[in-house]
Design a protein around this motif. Structure first.
Motif, short mmCIF file in Angstrom:
data_model
loop_
_atom_site.label_atom_id
_atom_site.label_comp_id
_atom_site.label_asym_id
_atom_site.label_seq_id
_atom_site.Cartn_x
_atom_site.Cartn_y
_atom_site.Cartn_z
N ARG A 25 34.96 46.74 47.95
CA ARG A 25 34.29 47.11 46.78
C ARG A 25 34.99 46.32 45.55
O ARG A 25 34.89 46.27 44.48
CB ARG A 25 34.69 48.85 46.40
CG ARG A 25 35.06 50.03 44.92
CD ARG A 25 35.53 51.42 44.97
NE ARG A 25 34.73 51.56 45.77
CZ ARG A 25 36.06 52.72 47.06
NH1 ARG A 25 37.40 52.14 47.13
NH2 ARG A 25 35.36 52.93 47.74
N GLU A 26 36.46 46.10 45.77
CA GLU A 26 37.52 45.42 44.84
C GLU A 26 36.51 44.71 45.21
O GLU A 26 36.36 43.50 43.72
CB GLU A 26 38.84 45.53 45.61
CG GLU A 26 39.62 44.57 44.64
CD GLU A 26 40.99 44.82 45.02
OE1 GLU A 26 42.12 43.99 44.27
OE2 GLU A 26 40.87 45.49 45.99
N ALA A 27 36.48 43.91 45.96
CA ALA A 27 36.18 42.05 46.15
C ALA A 27 34.54 41.57 45.96
O ALA A 27 34.35 40.98 44.58
CB ALA A 27 35.88 41.68 47.62
N LEU A 28 33.74 42.83 45.39
CA LEU A 28 32.75 42.77 44.57
C LEU A 28 32.24 43.53 43.45
O LEU A 28 31.12 43.16 42.98
CB LEU A 28 31.13 43.31 46.14
CG LEU A 28 31.38 42.02 47.30
CD1 LEU A 28 30.42 43.13 48.15
CD2 LEU A 28 30.88 40.92 46.99
N SER A 29 33.08 43.84 42.67
CA SER A 29 33.16 44.63 41.87
C SER A 29 32.87 43.78 40.26
O SER A 29 31.80 44.21 39.62
CB SER A 29 33.77 45.05 41.19
OG SER A 29 35.42 44.21 41.54
N GLU A 30 33.12 42.81 40.34
CA GLU A 30 32.78 41.30 39.28
C GLU A 30 31.11 40.97 39.53
O GLU A 30 30.66 40.80 39.28
CB GLU A 30 33.46 40.46 39.87
CG GLU A 30 33.89 39.64 38.71
CD GLU A 30 34.68 38.32 37.93
OE1 GLU A 30 34.21 37.09 37.42
OE2 GLU A 30 35.69 38.76 38.89
#
Length: 254
Positions: free
Chosen positions: A149-154
């Motif tokens: 979730r954190e790694a792919l959010s951007e």
């Protein structure tokens, strides 16, 4: 555009080349997690009950043994290592250079071992399913969920997300529902529809290839993606909600 693919069960080991460089993979924020999973996988793969723990049969013993030395195994681009039905239908090797650049830019593979990797990232062949549990980490889908979730959010924040993953891998990461379209395949015979399972991989691979090879701008909405699908398939769009992504349904004649 972001195209999410599952890894293939079948993988083609590289015959030569440098070992994986975790710091060089896409989404560098996952490096620590990748090391943790590699170490836990190596430990499990050396146990007497390794095959049972990883949920595989005796015919895959060599693959499990390879898990113990992934830090030293030759690595190759993900589009060569993953070699199952979907990837065969996608046919990366037969794409033009411009189409390959699109694939490298658009495609991300969600993986039980790496979390997520770009199509051109160099990785070794391995044996691990997202449904497995590893010591100290638990079920991998749960382990990866907050990290992805954190790694792919951007990466998922700009443009349409085309989700071609199976449910096992979809459990590890949920992209923004309002910008995501899943790709489903059904057969229709005498007015009755049946969900396609194994062969859905082939048709998803063909659809991704069409996205890469067609002329024109990349679709930016579920409706535009439906129009692209209708260039080669009978297709329908089931609109999503605030919490559920839209579904593109490819309808095959039975």
């Amino acid at each position: 555009m972001l195209i999410l693919l599952p890894p293939s069960e079948g993988k083609t080991p590289a015959s030569r080349g440098a070992a994986v460089d975790l710091s060089a993979l896409s989404f560098p924020g996952l490096e620590v997690a990748r090391k943790e999973v590699m170490e836990a996988l190596a430990e499990v793969s050396g146990r007497h009950d390794a095959l049972e723990a990883l949920g595989v049969g005796a015919s895959l013993a060599d693959d499990v043994e390879r898990n113990r030395r992934l830090h030293a195994e030759p690595a190759a681009p993900a589009h060569r290592v993953y070699s199952g039905v979907l990837y065969e239908a996608l046919g990366y090797a037969s794409l033009t250079p411009a189409q390959r650049r699109k694939a490298d830019e658009w495609i991300v593979v969600v993986s039980a071992l790496w979390g997520a990797v770009g199509f051109a990232d160099a990785v070794p062949a391995y044996r691990l399913s997202m449904s497995a549990a590893l010591p100290g980490l638990g079920r991998l889908a749960s382990y990866w969920k907050p990290r992805l979730r954190e790694a792919l959010s951007e990466r998922a924040a700009d443009g349409l997300v085309v989700d071609c993953r199976s449910s096992t891998y979809a459990a590890a990461y949920a992209p923004p529902a309002d910008r995501t379209v899943t790709v489903d395949v059904v057969t229709e015979r005498n007015g009755k529809r049946t969900v396609v399972s194994h062969f859905a991989k082939h048709h998803r691979g063909e659809f991704v290839r069409h996205l890469l090879t067609r002329r024109g701008k990349a679709p930016t909405s579920p409706e535009a993606l439906l129009a692209v699908a209708q260039e080669g398939w009978t297709a329908e769009l089931a609109e999503g909600t605030a919490r559920r992504p839209s579904s593109l349904v490819l309808v095959l004649e039975g």
